[in-house]
Design a protein around this motif. Structure first.
Motif, PDB file in Angstrom:
ATOM      1  N   ALA A  46      77.528  31.175 -64.920  1.00  0.00           N
ATOM      2  CA  ALA A  46      76.483  31.107 -63.888  1.00  0.00           C
ATOM      3  C   ALA A  46      76.028  32.508 -63.524  1.00  0.00           C
ATOM      4  CB  ALA A  46      77.018  30.395 -62.649  1.00  0.00           C
ATOM      5  N   ARG A  47      74.728  32.674 -63.334  1.00  0.00           N
ATOM      6  CA  ARG A  47      74.160  33.928 -62.835  1.00  0.00           C
ATOM      7  C   ARG A  47      73.301  33.598 -61.614  1.00  0.00           C
ATOM      8  NH1 ARG A  47      73.738  38.633 -65.237  1.00  0.00           N
ATOM      9  NH2 ARG A  47      73.832  37.761 -67.328  1.00  0.00           N
ATOM     10  N   LEU A  48      73.487  34.390 -60.555  1.00  0.00           N
ATOM     11  CA  LEU A  48      72.726  34.185 -59.330  1.00  0.00           C
ATOM     12  C   LEU A  48      71.508  35.091 -59.299  1.00  0.00           C
ATOM     13  CD1 LEU A  48      75.624  34.026 -56.700  1.00  0.00           C
ATOM     14  CD2 LEU A  48      74.733  32.227 -58.183  1.00  0.00           C
ATOM     15  N   SER A  49      70.548  34.755 -58.462  1.00  0.00           N
ATOM     16  CA  SER A  49      69.310  35.530 -58.366  1.00  0.00           C
ATOM     17  C   SER A  49      69.541  36.933 -57.813  1.00  0.00           C
ATOM     18  CB  SER A  49      68.279  34.787 -57.511  1.00  0.00           C
ATOM     19  OG  SER A  49      68.791  34.549 -56.215  1.00  0.00           O
ATOM     20  N   ASN A  50      70.709  37.197 -57.200  1.00  0.00           N
ATOM     21  CA  ASN A  50      70.995  38.552 -56.709  1.00  0.00           C
ATOM     22  C   ASN A  50      71.822  39.361 -57.695  1.00  0.00           C
ATOM     23  OD1 ASN A  50      73.401  37.190 -56.426  1.00  0.00           O
ATOM     24  ND2 ASN A  50      73.880  38.050 -54.423  1.00  0.00           N
ATOM     25  N   GLY A  51      71.990  38.864 -58.935  1.00  0.00           N
ATOM     26  CA  GLY A  51      72.655  39.618 -59.988  1.00  0.00           C
ATOM     27  C   GLY A  51      74.123  39.301 -60.186  1.00  0.00           C
ATOM     28  N   ILE A  52      74.748  38.559 -59.287  1.00  0.00           N
ATOM     29  CA  ILE A  52      76.153  38.188 -59.461  1.00  0.00           C
ATOM     30  C   ILE A  52      76.249  37.164 -60.588  1.00  0.00           C
ATOM     31  CG2 ILE A  52      78.116  37.004 -58.396  1.00  0.00           C
ATOM     32  CD1 ILE A  52      77.179  38.086 -55.715  1.00  0.00           C
ATOM     33  N   SER A  53      77.228  37.350 -61.480  1.00  0.00           N
ATOM     34  CA  SER A  53      77.467  36.361 -62.522  1.00  0.00           C
ATOM     35  C   SER A  53      78.962  36.117 -62.617  1.00  0.00           C
ATOM     36  CB  SER A  53      76.913  36.836 -63.866  1.00  0.00           C
ATOM     37  OG  SER A  53      77.540  38.031 -64.260  1.00  0.00           O
ATOM     38  N   PHE A  54      79.332  34.921 -63.050  1.00  0.00           N
ATOM     39  CA  PHE A  54      80.738  34.566 -63.132  1.00  0.00           C
ATOM     40  C   PHE A  54      80.919  33.371 -64.049  1.00  0.00           C
ATOM     41  CE2 PHE A  54      78.808  32.402 -59.562  1.00  0.00           C
ATOM     42  CZ  PHE A  54      79.219  31.094 -59.702  1.00  0.00           C
ATOM     43  N   TYR A  55      82.161  33.173 -64.493  1.00  0.00           N
ATOM     44  CA  TYR A  55      82.547  31.981 -65.242  1.00  0.00           C
ATOM     45  C   TYR A  55      83.260  31.041 -64.285  1.00  0.00           C
ATOM     46  CZ  TYR A  55      81.629  34.644 -69.484  1.00  0.00           C
ATOM     47  OH  TYR A  55      81.028  35.389 -70.468  1.00  0.00           O
ATOM     48  N   ASN A  61      84.931  24.082 -57.379  1.00  0.00           N
ATOM     49  CA  ASN A  61      83.827  23.690 -56.516  1.00  0.00           C
ATOM     50  C   ASN A  61      83.295  24.933 -55.811  1.00  0.00           C
ATOM     51  OD1 ASN A  61      83.788  20.912 -56.967  1.00  0.00           O
ATOM     52  ND2 ASN A  61      85.435  20.564 -55.518  1.00  0.00           N
ATOM     53  N   ILE A  62      81.983  25.108 -55.831  1.00  0.00           N
ATOM     54  CA  ILE A  62      81.320  26.241 -55.206  1.00  0.00           C
ATOM     55  C   ILE A  62      80.596  25.743 -53.956  1.00  0.00           C
ATOM     56  CG2 ILE A  62      79.605  28.071 -55.528  1.00  0.00           C
ATOM     57  CD1 ILE A  62      81.925  28.389 -57.447  1.00  0.00           C
ATOM     58  N   LYS A  63      80.617  26.528 -52.883  1.00  0.00           N
ATOM     59  CA  LYS A  63      79.916  26.131 -51.666  1.00  0.00           C
ATOM     60  C   LYS A  63      78.423  26.420 -51.817  1.00  0.00           C
ATOM     61  CE  LYS A  63      79.944  26.550 -46.676  1.00  0.00           C
ATOM     62  NZ  LYS A  63      80.515  27.261 -45.510  1.00  0.00           N
ATOM     63  N   THR A  64      77.621  25.373 -51.702  1.00  0.00           N
ATOM     64  CA  THR A  64      76.171  25.485 -51.765  1.00  0.00           C
ATOM     65  C   THR A  64      75.592  24.980 -50.449  1.00  0.00           C
ATOM     66  OG1 THR A  64      75.709  23.267 -52.604  1.00  0.00           O
ATOM     67  CG2 THR A  64      76.325  24.930 -54.236  1.00  0.00           C
ATOM     68  N   ASN A  65      74.268  24.955 -50.369  1.00  0.00           N
ATOM     69  CA  ASN A  65      73.645  24.413 -49.165  1.00  0.00           C
ATOM     70  C   ASN A  65      73.800  22.900 -49.066  1.00  0.00           C
ATOM     71  OD1 ASN A  65      71.918  23.954 -51.327  1.00  0.00           O
ATOM     72  ND2 ASN A  65      70.067  24.186 -50.113  1.00  0.00           N
ATOM     73  N   LEU A  83      71.539  36.262 -46.824  1.00  0.00           N
ATOM     74  CA  LEU A  83      71.406  36.265 -48.276  1.00  0.00           C
ATOM     75  C   LEU A  83      71.859  34.924 -48.835  1.00  0.00           C
ATOM     76  CD1 LEU A  83      70.764  37.903 -50.842  1.00  0.00           C
ATOM     77  CD2 LEU A  83      73.137  38.661 -50.841  1.00  0.00           C
ATOM     78  N   THR A  84      70.936  34.180 -49.409  1.00  0.00           N
ATOM     79  CA  THR A  84      71.252  32.878 -50.005  1.00  0.00           C
ATOM     80  C   THR A  84      70.630  32.813 -51.396  1.00  0.00           C
ATOM     81  OG1 THR A  84      69.335  31.913 -48.892  1.00  0.00           O
ATOM     82  CG2 THR A  84      71.469  31.634 -47.817  1.00  0.00           C
ATOM     83  N   PRO A  85      71.289  33.418 -52.384  1.00  0.00           N
ATOM     84  CA  PRO A  85      70.729  33.410 -53.749  1.00  0.00           C
ATOM     85  C   PRO A  85      70.818  32.030 -54.388  1.00  0.00           C
ATOM     86  CG  PRO A  85      72.896  34.405 -53.751  1.00  0.00           C
ATOM     87  CD  PRO A  85      72.550  34.143 -52.314  1.00  0.00           C
ATOM     88  N   GLN A  86      70.017  31.848 -55.413  1.00  0.00           N
ATOM     89  CA  GLN A  86      70.033  30.614 -56.198  1.00  0.00           C
ATOM     90  C   GLN A  86      70.727  30.862 -57.524  1.00  0.00           C
ATOM     91  OE1 GLN A  86      65.810  29.687 -56.560  1.00  0.00           O
ATOM     92  NE2 GLN A  86      66.143  27.888 -55.292  1.00  0.00           N
ATOM     93  N   ILE A  87      71.253  29.786 -58.114  1.00  0.00           N
ATOM     94  CA  ILE A  87      71.758  29.866 -59.481  1.00  0.00           C
ATOM     95  C   ILE A  87      70.549  29.788 -60.405  1.00  0.00           C
ATOM     96  CG2 ILE A  87      73.130  28.726 -61.256  1.00  0.00           C
ATOM     97  CD1 ILE A  87      75.050  27.823 -59.114  1.00  0.00           C
TER      98      ILE A  87
END
Length: 120
Positions: A46-55, A61-65, A83-87
């Motif tokens: 996964a890569r987020l719109s703020n540049g964070i990426s991870f496996y 489970n990831i906390k989303t809106n 700050l609420t980036p998108q995947i």
């Protein structure tokens, strides 16, 4: 990039923590690791719109809106009120990786502000 957690001694990768070590959770408290489970699976990148990426493992489970869930494309990740980036990139990887699932009494927060937990 593998996810990191914050311990009393600083940032650590999940495969570097041990049972009993204190981990920072979403409520700002440090809780001890009760159990560590090593799993192998085909990960999700996964890569987020703020540049964070991870496996992520399929157990994570990831906390989303929309609450805690397995990440999906265009989910909004609640990192902070400002700050609420998108995947923006999500794909299955075709190689098996090992993941350290750690059990604590809270939802774990990464140094970047990503909140996650594991399915039981």
């Amino acid at each position: 990039m593998q996810l990191q957690v914050t311990t009393k001694e600083g940032r650590k990768y999940l495969n570097d923590v041990v049972i009993g070590e204190l981990i920072l959770c979403e409520d700002g408290q440090y809780y001890p690791i009760k159990n560590i489970l090593i799993t192998s699976c085909y990960p999700i990148f996964a890569r987020l719109s703020n540049g964070i990426s991870f496996y992520a493992s399929i157990r994570m489970n990831i906390k989303t809106n929309k609450g805690f869930k397995t990440p999906e494309l265009w989910d909004v990740i609640e990192i902070s009120k400002d700050l609420t980036p998108q995947i923006v990139n999500l794909r299955n990887i075709d190689r098996i990786m090992f993941f350290h699932d750690i059990l604590v009494d809270g939802n774990i927060i990464t140094p970047d502000g990503l909140v996650f937990s594991y399915k039981s």
